[in-house]
Design a protein around this motif. Sequence first.
Motif, PDB file in Angstrom:
ATOM      1  N   GLU A 108      -1.766  72.517  14.147  1.00  0.00           N
ATOM      2  CA  GLU A 108      -2.081  71.447  15.201  1.00  0.00           C
ATOM      3  C   GLU A 108      -2.593  71.995  16.375  1.00  0.00           C
ATOM      4  N   VAL A 109      -1.995  73.465  16.820  1.00  0.00           N
ATOM      5  CA  VAL A 109      -2.579  74.047  17.869  1.00  0.00           C
ATOM      6  C   VAL A 109      -4.156  74.459  17.875  1.00  0.00           C
ATOM      7  N   GLU A 110      -4.470  74.750  16.597  1.00  0.00           N
ATOM      8  CA  GLU A 110      -6.051  74.986  16.443  1.00  0.00           C
ATOM      9  C   GLU A 110      -6.813  73.823  16.781  1.00  0.00           C
ATOM     10  N   THR A 111      -6.322  72.686  16.213  1.00  0.00           N
ATOM     11  CA  THR A 111      -6.815  71.221  16.401  1.00  0.00           C
ATOM     12  C   THR A 111      -7.051  70.907  17.865  1.00  0.00           C
ATOM     13  N   ARG A 112      -5.905  71.394  18.745  1.00  0.00           N
ATOM     14  CA  ARG A 112      -5.894  71.293  20.139  1.00  0.00           C
ATOM     15  C   ARG A 112      -7.151  71.939  20.923  1.00  0.00           C
ATOM     16  N   PHE A 113      -7.368  73.162  20.427  1.00  0.00           N
ATOM     17  CA  PHE A 113      -8.488  73.853  20.796  1.00  0.00           C
ATOM     18  C   PHE A 113      -9.570  73.763  20.027  1.00  0.00           C
ATOM     19  N   LEU A 114      -9.735  72.704  19.490  1.00  0.00           N
ATOM     20  CA  LEU A 114     -11.030  72.133  18.806  1.00  0.00           C
ATOM     21  C   LEU A 114     -11.544  73.065  17.815  1.00  0.00           C
ATOM     22  N   GLY A 115     -10.652  73.834  17.040  1.00  0.00           N
ATOM     23  CA  GLY A 115     -10.835  74.667  16.158  1.00  0.00           C
ATOM     24  C   GLY A 115     -11.756  75.807  16.600  1.00  0.00           C
ATOM     25  N   ASN A 116     -11.617  76.234  17.742  1.00  0.00           N
ATOM     26  CA  ASN A 116     -12.440  77.452  18.055  1.00  0.00           C
ATOM     27  C   ASN A 116     -11.519  78.565  18.196  1.00  0.00           C
ATOM     28  N   ALA A 117     -11.439  79.242  17.409  1.00  0.00           N
ATOM     29  CA  ALA A 117     -10.421  80.491  17.428  1.00  0.00           C
ATOM     30  C   ALA A 117     -10.401  81.372  18.643  1.00  0.00           C
ATOM     31  N   GLY A 118     -11.704  81.507  19.033  1.00  0.00           N
ATOM     32  CA  GLY A 118     -12.073  82.476  20.389  1.00  0.00           C
ATOM     33  C   GLY A 118     -11.366  81.898  21.421  1.00  0.00           C
ATOM     34  N   SER A 119     -11.635  80.533  21.766  1.00  0.00           N
ATOM     35  CA  SER A 119     -11.165  79.982  22.726  1.00  0.00           C
ATOM     36  C   SER A 119      -9.427  79.904  22.791  1.00  0.00           C
ATOM     37  N   LEU A 120      -8.810  79.865  21.635  1.00  0.00           N
ATOM     38  CA  LEU A 120      -7.324  79.967  21.496  1.00  0.00           C
ATOM     39  C   LEU A 120      -6.999  81.402  21.997  1.00  0.00           C
ATOM     40  N   ALA A 121      -7.585  82.388  21.280  1.00  0.00           N
ATOM     41  CA  ALA A 121      -7.187  83.734  21.592  1.00  0.00           C
ATOM     42  C   ALA A 121      -7.293  84.081  23.192  1.00  0.00           C
ATOM     43  N   ARG A 122      -8.241  83.457  23.824  1.00  0.00           N
ATOM     44  CA  ARG A 122      -8.385  83.760  25.194  1.00  0.00           C
ATOM     45  C   ARG A 122      -7.393  82.947  25.856  1.00  0.00           C
ATOM     46  N   ALA A 123      -7.027  81.768  25.441  1.00  0.00           N
ATOM     47  CA  ALA A 123      -5.753  81.040  26.109  1.00  0.00           C
ATOM     48  C   ALA A 123      -4.379  82.048  26.054  1.00  0.00           C
ATOM     49  N   ARG A 124      -4.477  82.640  24.972  1.00  0.00           N
ATOM     50  CA  ARG A 124      -3.242  83.219  24.696  1.00  0.00           C
ATOM     51  C   ARG A 124      -3.129  84.588  25.428  1.00  0.00           C
ATOM     52  N   GLU A 125      -4.308  85.025  25.863  1.00  0.00           N
ATOM     53  CA  GLU A 125      -4.245  85.922  26.713  1.00  0.00           C
ATOM     54  C   GLU A 125      -3.963  85.611  28.159  1.00  0.00           C
ATOM     55  N   ALA A 126      -4.496  84.608  28.405  1.00  0.00           N
ATOM     56  CA  ALA A 126      -4.254  84.016  29.780  1.00  0.00           C
ATOM     57  C   ALA A 126      -2.734  83.475  30.186  1.00  0.00           C
ATOM     58  N   PHE A 127      -2.168  83.135  28.789  1.00  0.00           N
ATOM     59  CA  PHE A 127      -0.690  82.776  29.017  1.00  0.00           C
ATOM     60  C   PHE A 127      -0.073  84.217  29.351  1.00  0.00           C
TER      61      PHE A 127
END
Length: 254
Positions: free
Chosen positions: A155-174
Amino acid sequence: MTAIEPSMLSVPVPQEFRGRRILVAEDNAFNRTIISQWLAMAGIEVVLAGSGGEACSALVAADPDLVFMDVRMPDMDGIEATRHIRKSGFSKPIVGLSAATSNADQTACLDAGMNDFLAKPIDADELWGCLTRWLQPCGRPEADARTADASSGTEVETRFLGNAGSLARAREAFIVCHRDDCIQLRNMLAEGDCTGMANLAHALKGSAATIGLEALSKLALALEKKIQMQADTDEVLQLINWIDNQLAHLVESR
């Protein structure tokens, strides 16, 4: 934080709103970062406000085409800010953002003068749908045609449009935004600042849920409730320690 690339997306990124300007009023710095990057992918200019008061002050100079208004903010909340903005004569769309999704919550937003409501944690597909409902296209759309299967991934990958890079950067920002939360929580506990603790726990809860850290989000929710119930100090401190362990593990596993 590096800009998100519109690659490996579950749906095309809308480009028909390029050049539009949106005011985002949100007290959580992490949420501001994520929403801003998604809007930037669509070529939208973003003006940021960290409170309802800042949103009211920025409105005239920003002249936005749409306002995203967090409902729960310190100082002046989104409901009060929306009423103030409507009284000033602003007639363009205002969209409420909140983790509280009951009919009563949504009705309060609409009664204050908001046009629409997005539940947190927000995913990009819902954001695009909201833009389509309330913004007029600026011109011929040039949507990115590179797509991926929207049904794949969590679900969270879908939230970030399947873009693993943007999810990884979001986790770093978190991590950048929240790694010192427990230091602040312990200081607030020592000072008896229950309001500050509840606000910080609420922000942590939403941020963690956005990037799929469900265990951490549930701990933050439990802490928020304990503070609201004026629970024993030892119970509150125990939850803070558990949250601290989760955050420390997240930092170490980068």
